[in-house]
Motif scaffolding. Structure first.
Motif, mmCIF file in Angstrom:
data_model
loop_
_atom_site.group_PDB
_atom_site.id
_atom_site.type_symbol
_atom_site.label_atom_id
_atom_site.label_comp_id
_atom_site.label_asym_id
_atom_site.label_seq_id
_atom_site.Cartn_x
_atom_site.Cartn_y
_atom_site.Cartn_z
ATOM 1 N N GLY A 1 0.845 -1.199 0.000
ATOM 2 C CA GLY A 1 0.000 0.000 0.000
ATOM 3 C C GLY A 1 0.873 1.239 0.000
ATOM 4 N N ILE A 2 0.689 2.086 0.999
ATOM 5 C CA ILE A 2 1.526 3.280 1.099
ATOM 6 C C ILE A 2 2.142 3.360 2.497
ATOM 7 N N ALA A 3 3.166 4.206 2.620
ATOM 8 C CA ALA A 3 3.842 4.390 3.908
ATOM 9 C C ALA A 3 3.046 5.410 4.721
ATOM 10 N N LYS A 4 1.921 4.956 5.269
ATOM 11 C CA LYS A 4 0.954 5.839 5.924
ATOM 12 C C LYS A 4 1.520 6.648 7.077
ATOM 13 N N THR A 5 2.284 5.991 7.935
ATOM 14 C CA THR A 5 2.671 6.672 9.176
ATOM 15 C C THR A 5 4.143 7.038 9.263
ATOM 16 N N SER A 6 5.014 6.147 8.814
ATOM 17 C CA SER A 6 6.443 6.457 8.902
ATOM 18 C C SER A 6 7.218 5.639 7.894
#
Lengths: 333, 73
Positions: free
Chosen positions: A113-118
């Motif tokens: 997915g994506i690097a949502k938080t860090s």
């Protein structure tokens, strides 16, 4: 589970995402003097751990996925490991582990997915390594130059990546893990160690400004990339009124060689020169992020994360690198 | 009807919105273009469906994970 080592394996790219590239480590060395950068993984620590998990040599070719939205389908059973930034990997639609080797069966999709938080870069290593031709001694992609890796560019949907043959069956390749204390934690403010110079205080900037630079937090600009990690411009207290014969701005100097990890000051903007960056130029290099710390920079998300620099000595820099190598030796069980 | 969010994979500047509300899109179709990392990033729809809501316009700054568009499928 038996993984056949004697027939051709491949992965088909379903989604190329933002910037997924084939890289190896230490990359394309030996051509810096003619301006060809090393390339290779920006987070070489997570990259090497991924390879070690699947029984490869630590520097074998694997995938760097920046920002995510990447997906591959296994054309045959393969052993893989995902490390680096947490992009919520899934295997056939179900959560897949990180920092651990596992099997992707023929026809199954591995999706990030994506690097949502860090963090910002994930690494996917495949047992046997990614097979692309060597170019000037390396499989690393230098996309800005259009060479190396897979056709000299970032991956896109439809690309088929060949996986190298393993010499022989490796027992216990699946379920290997990175030990807890060797797993890096990526915060939204990352501390990176740097040595001062070669162009610092008092010759180029004022002493108090050097201290200020090391005490401030620096937001990563949204245009940070594999060439340079741009940070937010700041007001400098220059030691000189101009660059003399080298130019009007006091950040100008007569062209000289740069090193990967240099913190270049271009006008008012600090830029950390990365693995696809320039080998020479005419701006001061205030400090250099040390080899044992540079891997953290590539995990700072453009436009979101911040960096804080910590001054270290030459000896401390060597020690940091030793510690990193030690973690790689003992980090996978 | 399921609603799927198309999110920004990285912080950046919206340089183009390719769709309008009510429009049909195919899976893999570019819906928004975001400028980041000194390049233009095409953000695509994961599913085919109808654009039910657009949350951004040209020149907006977006953060990682920000919802750009919603698609009903």
């Amino acid at each position: 589970m038996a993984i056949q080592g004697n027939h051709s394996h491949s992965l088909e790219v379903l989604k190329g995402g933002v910037e997924a590239t084939v890289q190896d480590y230490p990359g394309r060395l030996g051509y810096w003097d003619i301006g060809i950068p090393p390339s290779g993984p920006l987070d070489d620590y997570s990259f090497r751990l991924a390879n070690l998990l699947v029984g490869n040599q630590p520097g074998d070719a694997a995938l760097e996925v920046a920002a995510g939205m990447f997906s591959v389908r296994a054309k045959s059973d393969v052993v893989v490991a995902v490390t680096g930034a947490d992009m919520q990997p899934t295997l056939a639609g179900k959560p897949a582990p990180m920092w651990e080797s596992f099997v992707v069966k023929q026809g199954e999709d591995l999706t990030l997915g994506i690097a949502k938080t860090s963090g910002f870069r994930a690494y996917i290593a495949v047992a046997g390594g990614i097979e692309v031709p060597d170019y000037l001694g390396s499989k690393s992609t230098f996309a800005a130059g259009g060479f190396g890796g897979f056709q000299g560019r970032a991956l896109k949907a439809g690309d088929v990546l060949q996986v190298g043959k393993k010499e022989k069956e490796k027992d216990g390749l699946v379920g290997r893990k990175v030990v807890e204390n060797a797993i890096p934690k990526f915060n939204q403010t990352l501390e990176v160690e740097a040595t001062v110079g070669p162009q610092a205080a008092p010759d180029f900037i004022k002493e108090e400004d050097l201290d200020a630079f090391f005490s401030e937090v620096h937001k990563v600009d949204r245009n940070a990339n594999r060439l340079g990690y741009r940070l937010t411009p700041r007001q400098w207290k220059w030691a000189r009124s101009d660059g003399g014969v080298a130019g009007k701005h006091p950040s100008n100097i007569i062209d000289n060689g740069y090193t990967v990890g240099s913190v270049n000051v271009s006008g008012d903007q600090p830029i950390i020169l990365m693995r696809d960056g320039p080998s020479a130029g005419g701006f001061i290099c205030l400090c250099c992020v040390v080899t044992g710390s540079l891997w953290k920079v590539g995990q700072a998300a453009p436009g979101r994360d911040q960096l804080k620099f910590k001054k270290v000595s030459y000896d401390e820099a060597i020690e940091l690198r030793r510690k990193l190598e030690k973690n790689l030796e003992t980090g996978v069980k | 009807m399921a609603s799927t969010e198309v999110v920004a994979p990285t912080a950046g500047l919206v340089v183009q919105v390719n769709v309008t509300e009510g429009q049909s899109v195919q899976a893999g179709e570019t819906v928004v273009v975001v400028q980041s990392m000194k390049t233009e990033i095409s953000v695509t729809a994961d599913v085919a469906g109808k654009v039910s809501k657009i949350h951004v316009k040209k020149d907006d700054e977006v953060n990682i994970g920000q919802v750009l568009v919603e698609i009903e499928s």
